[in-house]
Design a protein around this motif. Structure first.
Motif, PDB file in Angstrom:
ATOM      1  N   UNK A  55       0.835  -1.216   0.000  1.00  0.00           N
ATOM      2  CA  UNK A  55       0.000   0.000   0.000  1.00  0.00           C
ATOM      3  C   UNK A  55       0.863   1.256   0.000  1.00  0.00           C
ATOM      4  N   UNK A  56       2.182   1.117   0.159  1.00  0.00           N
ATOM      5  CA  UNK A  56       3.061   2.290   0.282  1.00  0.00           C
ATOM      6  C   UNK A  56       4.139   2.324  -0.799  1.00  0.00           C
ATOM      7  N   UNK A  57       3.897   1.686  -1.908  1.00  0.00           N
ATOM      8  CA  UNK A  57       4.857   1.723  -3.008  1.00  0.00           C
ATOM      9  C   UNK A  57       4.616   2.975  -3.848  1.00  0.00           C
ATOM     10  N   UNK A  58       5.562   3.282  -4.735  1.00  0.00           N
ATOM     11  CA  UNK A  58       5.491   4.519  -5.527  1.00  0.00           C
ATOM     12  C   UNK A  58       4.358   4.491  -6.542  1.00  0.00           C
ATOM     13  N   UNK A  59       3.999   3.316  -7.002  1.00  0.00           N
ATOM     14  CA  UNK A  59       2.924   3.200  -7.986  1.00  0.00           C
ATOM     15  C   UNK A  59       1.758   2.415  -7.398  1.00  0.00           C
ATOM     16  N   UNK A  60       0.637   2.641  -8.008  1.00  0.00           N
ATOM     17  CA  UNK A  60      -0.625   2.065  -7.545  1.00  0.00           C
ATOM     18  C   UNK A  60      -0.533   0.554  -7.291  1.00  0.00           C
ATOM     19  N   UNK A  61      -1.096   0.149  -6.185  1.00  0.00           N
ATOM     20  CA  UNK A  61      -1.226  -1.282  -5.924  1.00  0.00           C
ATOM     21  C   UNK A  61      -2.384  -1.819  -6.745  1.00  0.00           C
ATOM     22  N   UNK A  62      -2.144  -2.944  -7.380  1.00  0.00           N
ATOM     23  CA  UNK A  62      -3.200  -3.593  -8.149  1.00  0.00           C
ATOM     24  C   UNK A  62      -3.421  -4.998  -7.604  1.00  0.00           C
ATOM     25  N   UNK A  63      -4.442  -5.654  -8.156  1.00  0.00           N
ATOM     26  CA  UNK A  63      -4.781  -6.999  -7.702  1.00  0.00           C
ATOM     27  C   UNK A  63      -3.598  -7.959  -7.869  1.00  0.00           C
ATOM     28  N   UNK A  64      -2.771  -7.708  -8.903  1.00  0.00           N
ATOM     29  CA  UNK A  64      -1.656  -8.606  -9.206  1.00  0.00           C
ATOM     30  C   UNK A  64      -0.315  -8.069  -8.714  1.00  0.00           C
ATOM     31  N   UNK A  65      -0.339  -7.109  -7.793  1.00  0.00           N
ATOM     32  CA  UNK A  65       0.908  -6.565  -7.244  1.00  0.00           C
ATOM     33  C   UNK A  65       1.593  -7.563  -6.326  1.00  0.00           C
ATOM     34  N   UNK A  66       2.914  -7.597  -6.428  1.00  0.00           N
ATOM     35  CA  UNK A  66       3.739  -8.363  -5.493  1.00  0.00           C
ATOM     36  C   UNK A  66       5.049  -7.618  -5.286  1.00  0.00           C
ATOM     37  N   UNK A  67       5.708  -7.942  -4.179  1.00  0.00           N
ATOM     38  CA  UNK A  67       7.091  -7.514  -4.000  1.00  0.00           C
ATOM     39  C   UNK A  67       7.944  -8.638  -4.588  1.00  0.00           C
ATOM     40  N   UNK A  68       8.765  -8.292  -5.570  1.00  0.00           N
ATOM     41  CA  UNK A  68       9.503  -9.353  -6.263  1.00  0.00           C
ATOM     42  C   UNK A  68      10.529 -10.031  -5.363  1.00  0.00           C
ATOM     43  N   UNK A  69      10.906  -9.377  -4.259  1.00  0.00           N
ATOM     44  CA  UNK A  69      11.849 -10.023  -3.337  1.00  0.00           C
ATOM     45  C   UNK A  69      11.165 -11.110  -2.519  1.00  0.00           C
ATOM     46  N   UNK A  70       9.865 -11.162  -2.600  1.00  0.00           N
ATOM     47  CA  UNK A  70       9.121 -12.163  -1.838  1.00  0.00           C
ATOM     48  C   UNK A  70       8.593 -13.288  -2.736  1.00  0.00           C
ATOM     49  N   UNK A  71       9.129 -13.347  -3.947  1.00  0.00           N
ATOM     50  CA  UNK A  71       8.749 -14.434  -4.860  1.00  0.00           C
ATOM     51  C   UNK A  71       9.975 -15.299  -5.116  1.00  0.00           C
ATOM     52  N   UNK A  72      10.116 -16.398  -4.384  1.00  0.00           N
ATOM     53  CA  UNK A  72      11.231 -17.300  -4.643  1.00  0.00           C
ATOM     54  C   UNK A  72      11.066 -17.979  -5.999  1.00  0.00           C
TER      55      UNK A  72
END
Ligand code: FES
Length: 107
Positions: A73-90
């Motif tokens: 919710x605090x990233x530079x661009x809009x959060x969408x339904x398919x948003x993820x933090x890529x560091x949390x995708x092994x």
């Protein structure tokens, strides 16, 4: 090695081999992909590795933890339904062919 496709905001696609047990974020950083900053180095505290998982994705992804969920919710661009933090995708063999789109900006 699994191949991950990174799509820049301008539509340019880059496909790289990412070692298993690395993350989608590290795959970008180690291969010089622009569009993922990863200021915190993968600690799920900066939000500058935001990606949009391709809407057509059929690859199983890791479960989203509460910290990631809140930070999105605090990233530079809009959060969408398919948003993820890529560091949390092994990355595992199951992610071979995964496509992620970078937002317009990370900061
Ligand atoms: Fe900082 Fe992912 S690298 S939240």
């Amino acid at each position: 090695m699994p191949k991950i496709t990174y799509v820049a905001h301008d539509g340019v696609e880059t496909v790289v081999d990412v070692a298993q047990d690395d993350t989608v974020m590290r795959g970008a950083v180690l291969n010089g992909i622009k569009g993922i900053v990863a200021q915190c180095g993968g600690g799920a505290s900066c939000g500058t590795c935001h990606v949009y998982v391709d809407p057509e994705n059929t690859k199983p992804l890791s479960q989203m933890h509460q910290v990631e969920d809140e930070l999105l919710y605090f990233t530079a661009c809009e959060r969408k339904e398919n948003s993820r933090l890529s560091c949390q995708i092994p990355v595992t063999e199951e992610q071979d062919g995964l496509v992620v789109h970078m937002p317009e900006k990370q900061l």
